[in-house]
Write an enzyme that holds these catalytic residues in place. Sequence first.
Site, mmCIF file in Angstrom:
data_model
loop_
_atom_site.group_PDB
_atom_site.id
_atom_site.type_symbol
_atom_site.label_atom_id
_atom_site.label_comp_id
_atom_site.label_asym_id
_atom_site.label_seq_id
_atom_site.Cartn_x
_atom_site.Cartn_y
_atom_site.Cartn_z
ATOM 1 N N HIS A 168 0.826 -1.222 0.000
ATOM 2 C CA HIS A 168 0.000 0.000 0.000
ATOM 3 C C HIS A 168 0.855 1.265 0.000
ATOM 4 O O HIS A 168 0.308 2.363 -0.149
ATOM 5 C CB HIS A 168 -0.935 0.025 1.203
ATOM 6 C CG HIS A 168 -1.986 -1.045 1.201
ATOM 7 N ND1 HIS A 168 -2.900 -1.171 0.176
ATOM 8 C CD2 HIS A 168 -2.265 -2.039 2.085
ATOM 9 C CE1 HIS A 168 -3.703 -2.205 0.439
ATOM 10 N NE2 HIS A 168 -3.338 -2.756 1.581
ATOM 11 N N ASP A 204 -2.459 -10.313 -2.569
ATOM 12 C CA ASP A 204 -3.059 -9.913 -1.295
ATOM 13 C C ASP A 204 -4.564 -9.646 -1.518
ATOM 14 O O ASP A 204 -4.983 -9.301 -2.619
ATOM 15 C CB ASP A 204 -2.360 -8.641 -0.803
ATOM 16 C CG ASP A 204 -2.782 -8.208 0.591
ATOM 17 O OD1 ASP A 204 -2.054 -8.523 1.545
ATOM 18 O OD2 ASP A 204 -3.839 -7.546 0.726
ATOM 19 N N HIS A 206 -6.203 -7.175 -0.575
ATOM 20 C CA HIS A 206 -6.419 -5.748 -0.846
ATOM 21 C C HIS A 206 -5.646 -5.309 -2.090
ATOM 22 O O HIS A 206 -4.545 -5.784 -2.346
ATOM 23 C CB HIS A 206 -5.974 -4.921 0.359
ATOM 24 C CG HIS A 206 -6.637 -5.325 1.644
ATOM 25 N ND1 HIS A 206 -6.042 -6.180 2.542
ATOM 26 C CD2 HIS A 206 -7.853 -5.014 2.153
ATOM 27 C CE1 HIS A 206 -6.863 -6.381 3.579
ATOM 28 N NE2 HIS A 206 -7.973 -5.683 3.360
ATOM 29 N N ASP A 293 -4.399 -12.896 3.340
ATOM 30 C CA ASP A 293 -5.691 -12.428 3.847
ATOM 31 C C ASP A 293 -6.850 -12.800 2.922
ATOM 32 O O ASP A 293 -7.990 -12.384 3.153
ATOM 33 C CB ASP A 293 -5.663 -10.918 4.162
ATOM 34 C CG ASP A 293 -4.904 -10.095 3.147
ATOM 35 O OD1 ASP A 293 -4.534 -10.612 2.082
ATOM 36 O OD2 ASP A 293 -4.668 -8.894 3.436
HETATM 37 C C1 SP5 Z 1 -1.205 -5.117 3.832
HETATM 38 C C2 SP5 Z 1 -2.667 -5.159 4.158
HETATM 39 O O1 SP5 Z 1 -3.275 -6.227 4.078
HETATM 40 N N1 SP5 Z 1 -3.238 -4.026 4.582
HETATM 41 C C3 SP5 Z 1 -4.623 -3.995 4.895
HETATM 42 C C4 SP5 Z 1 -5.032 -2.726 5.550
HETATM 43 C C5 SP5 Z 1 -6.470 -2.750 5.941
HETATM 44 N N2 SP5 Z 1 -6.779 -1.687 6.809
HETATM 45 C C6 SP5 Z 1 -8.179 -1.425 7.092
HETATM 46 C C7 SP5 Z 1 -8.812 -2.585 7.772
HETATM 47 C C8 SP5 Z 1 -9.934 -2.195 8.677
HETATM 48 C C9 SP5 Z 1 -10.383 -3.409 9.364
HETATM 49 N N3 SP5 Z 1 -10.946 -3.179 10.642
HETATM 50 C C10 SP5 Z 1 -11.665 -4.307 11.076
HETATM 51 C C11 SP5 Z 1 -12.184 -4.231 12.442
HETATM 52 C C12 SP5 Z 1 -12.897 -5.495 12.693
HETATM 53 N N4 SP5 Z 1 -13.461 -5.561 13.989
HETATM 54 ZN ZN ZN Z 2 -4.223 -7.131 2.548
#
Ligand code: SP5
Ligand code: ZN
Length: 351
Positions: A168, A204, A206, A293
């Site tokens: 990212h 990934d 994302h 993920d």
């Molecule tokens: C490298 C990578 O996989 N970065 C991912 C970044 C995601 N960030 C935002 C995720 C927000 C998730 N929050 C979840 C709370 C659940 N209780």
């Molecule tokens: Zn990711």
Amino acid sequence: MKIFLNSRHAQHAGRQEMFRGRMVDCHEVPARLQHVLDELARRPVGTVLTPAPDLPLDAALRRVHSAEYLDFLSCAWNEWVAMDTANAERDALPSVWPLAQPHAFRTDAPPQNFAARLGQYAFDSGTPLMAGSWTAAREGAACALAAAQAALAGERCAFALTRPPGHHAGPAFMGGYCFLNNGAIAAQALRDGGLARVAVLDIDYHHGNGTQTIFYERDDVLTVSIHGDPRTEYPFFLGHADERGADAGEGFNLNLPLPRGTGIQAWLGTLQRALQAVSDFAPQALVVPMGLDTFEGDPISGFTLRSADYLQVGRALASLGLPTVITMEGGYAVAEVGVNAVNVLEGFVTA
Ligand code: SP5
Ligand code: ZN
């Protein structure tokens, strides 16, 4: 397979990230990497090494990231603490941003206030920065550079076992738990090592927005990403199928977004499309930002791959027959991330 371990990764250990108006425990934790190491001890698919201390790392970083951004990152913690000595006990997170809308905010009058400067460089408030973040991220980039050098020296596959992740992070921005773009650093090092064309295939969950941005105007590095559809999935503001590259880079970026709930069959079908695009580009090396993920048990993601599926993923990646650098990206089902990561590696080396 050579595996370059970031021995300083634990110096980056964020406590909490902002999520929908509250602070939640960080998903990107040191235990993730330890689980991969533990699984590698059970299944030694490669040799675990640390990067040589004398690599030309600063030059490699500057090939991908701006000097201003690198300077910002290297000084960020000290400036955060200088704002308020009580900050030494708190992770730094941004809370104000120069939103890009017509006549809204200026980018030509940089603020001196550190909280405002953090907002210039960080695109989310989910990426805590602490005393050891720069050291950990820098050593991770050294792992990526060492992996690229190993590939240039004839290694079939080299793995940068590191965190924080990288995909990212852009030329001058951090976010998504990432500071330095390890995959991009590896790809650029492969180019600078004399390879004319390098492909990046990001698996990934994302979208690899940082990598896309870094190479968007270039035709020497093909960027391909398979990810959750940004209409519903993080990072939301990039990763659509109609982003094909710009200028000389037009046609050299391929996004393959998939809906939440996608399982292994549709995912592997999409991987075949990605592999075909890589193969059509005829690169001399491949970089794979590897997120785990996509796993069914991932707490922040929406695909349903199972542990055994990752063996197939590794075999499919190996089918290209290219020198390959794999970088460790996401994967937040902490107890399973070791098995899942090593399954990809084992699938690759046994293909
Ligand atoms: C490298 C990578 O996989 N970065 C991912 C970044 C995601 N960030 C935002 C995720 C927000 C998730 N929050 C979840 C709370 C659940 N209780
Ligand atoms: Zn990711």
